[in-house]
Write a protein that holds these residues in place. Structure first.
Motif, PDB file in Angstrom:
ATOM      1  N   LEU A 101       0.832  -1.205   0.000  1.00  0.00           N
ATOM      2  CA  LEU A 101       0.000   0.000   0.000  1.00  0.00           C
ATOM      3  C   LEU A 101       0.868   1.256   0.000  1.00  0.00           C
ATOM      4  N   VAL A 102       1.928   1.242   0.793  1.00  0.00           N
ATOM      5  CA  VAL A 102       2.854   2.382   0.820  1.00  0.00           C
ATOM      6  C   VAL A 102       3.436   2.625  -0.577  1.00  0.00           C
ATOM      7  N   ALA A 103       3.843   1.542  -1.236  1.00  0.00           N
ATOM      8  CA  ALA A 103       4.445   1.670  -2.563  1.00  0.00           C
ATOM      9  C   ALA A 103       3.469   2.277  -3.565  1.00  0.00           C
ATOM     10  N   LEU A 104       2.198   1.935  -3.439  1.00  0.00           N
ATOM     11  CA  LEU A 104       1.184   2.444  -4.363  1.00  0.00           C
ATOM     12  C   LEU A 104       0.765   3.871  -4.019  1.00  0.00           C
ATOM     13  N   LEU A 143      -3.882   1.115 -12.266  1.00  0.00           N
ATOM     14  CA  LEU A 143      -4.081   2.484 -11.794  1.00  0.00           C
ATOM     15  C   LEU A 143      -3.351   3.514 -12.658  1.00  0.00           C
ATOM     16  N   GLY A 144      -2.716   3.048 -13.725  1.00  0.00           N
ATOM     17  CA  GLY A 144      -2.018   3.961 -14.617  1.00  0.00           C
ATOM     18  C   GLY A 144      -0.698   4.468 -14.071  1.00  0.00           C
ATOM     19  N   LEU A 145      -0.032   3.637 -13.269  1.00  0.00           N
ATOM     20  CA  LEU A 145       1.224   4.024 -12.644  1.00  0.00           C
ATOM     21  C   LEU A 145       2.403   3.330 -13.315  1.00  0.00           C
ATOM     22  N   ASP A 146       3.596   3.798 -12.995  1.00  0.00           N
ATOM     23  CA  ASP A 146       4.832   3.195 -13.480  1.00  0.00           C
ATOM     24  C   ASP A 146       5.086   1.925 -12.677  1.00  0.00           C
ATOM     25  N   ALA A 147       4.926   0.780 -13.320  1.00  0.00           N
ATOM     26  CA  ALA A 147       5.045  -0.500 -12.613  1.00  0.00           C
ATOM     27  C   ALA A 147       6.444  -0.703 -12.044  1.00  0.00           C
ATOM     28  N   ASP A 148       7.481  -0.287 -12.783  1.00  0.00           N
ATOM     29  CA  ASP A 148       8.847  -0.441 -12.289  1.00  0.00           C
ATOM     30  C   ASP A 148       9.063   0.383 -11.025  1.00  0.00           C
ATOM     31  N   ALA A 149       8.526   1.602 -11.011  1.00  0.00           N
ATOM     32  CA  ALA A 149       8.684   2.468  -9.843  1.00  0.00           C
ATOM     33  C   ALA A 149       7.969   1.891  -8.627  1.00  0.00           C
TER      34      ALA A 149
END
Length: 216
Positions: A101-104, A143-149
């Motif tokens: 959750l923190v990472a997201l 969620l449209g985020l950078d998966a690597d990040a």
């Protein structure tokens, strides 16, 4: 209404809490209806950590609890999750989930409530372990985020430390069960509703608390 006038709320949940899964749709509805006047943060509570981080088979009450949750809230549990329960080997580790959750939620523009809901769908619908880094890559894409990040954040000691800080904050707030929704005012902390509350009931409770604060 200007954002500085929004009242702060804290949602204490656990990704492996079935009642939180049941409460999720109502909380989303409430948050959307009151978006102009609330500022909601989502904290993980750490339900299954340390000696409690065990295979789901170690908690034989879960299937019965799920039936009651479905009956009272209307949520459905997916075939993937039912298969994971039947297999019994998946370990419920809330520290890993809290780190996820923190990472997201740490990515720019992320709605933490959406991230929490995506995590609960991964487990309660698809039966995917929230200790699996690939789950967070897939949620990032959703969620449209950078998966690597997101994957890098999940693996970082900083995210693990922030997850532990969530646990400490939830304990400091006196939370003794999940889900718990709390309103913060100058007069202190008030709990709003419970796991089977409706969105309208939560809004009415918010109205009442805010009116009482204004009148004080």
């Amino acid at each position: 209404m200007d954002s500085v006038e929004r009242v702060p709320l804290t949602y204490a949940f656990d990704a492996y809490c079935g009642w939180c899964y049941g409460f999720g749709p109502v909380l989303h509805e409430f948050a959307a209806a009151n978006a102009d006047r609330i500022e909601l943060r989502v904290l993980s509570g750490g339900l299954f950590t340390g000696s409690r981080a065990l295979p789901v088979s170690a908690y034989p009450h879960v299937p019965g609890a799920n039936e009651r949750i479905a009956q009272l809230t209307g949520v459905t549990f997916g075939d993937g999750y039912r298969a994971a329960l039947a297999d019994g080997r998946a370990v419920m580790n809330s520290a890993d989930a809290a780190t996820g959750l923190v990472a997201l939620r740490g990515r720019p523009g992320v709605n933490a409530l959406d991230a929490a809901a995506a995590m609960q769908r991964a487990w309660y619908v698809d039966g995917r372990s929230l200790s699996d880094a690939e789950v967070y890559r897939d949620i990032a894409a959703e969620l449209g985020l950078d998966a690597d990040a997101v994957a890098a954040a999940y693996a970082s000691p900083a995210a693990r430390a922030e997850a532990e800080a969530d646990f400490l904050e939830v304990r400091r707030l006196g939370v003794d069960g999940y889900p718990t929704l709390m309103l913060h005012t100058a007069q202190g902390i008030d709990r709003l509703g419970g796991p089977v509350s409706s969105a309208d009931a939560l809004t009415r409770a918010l109205d009442q608390h805010l009116a009482a604060v204004t009148a004080a």
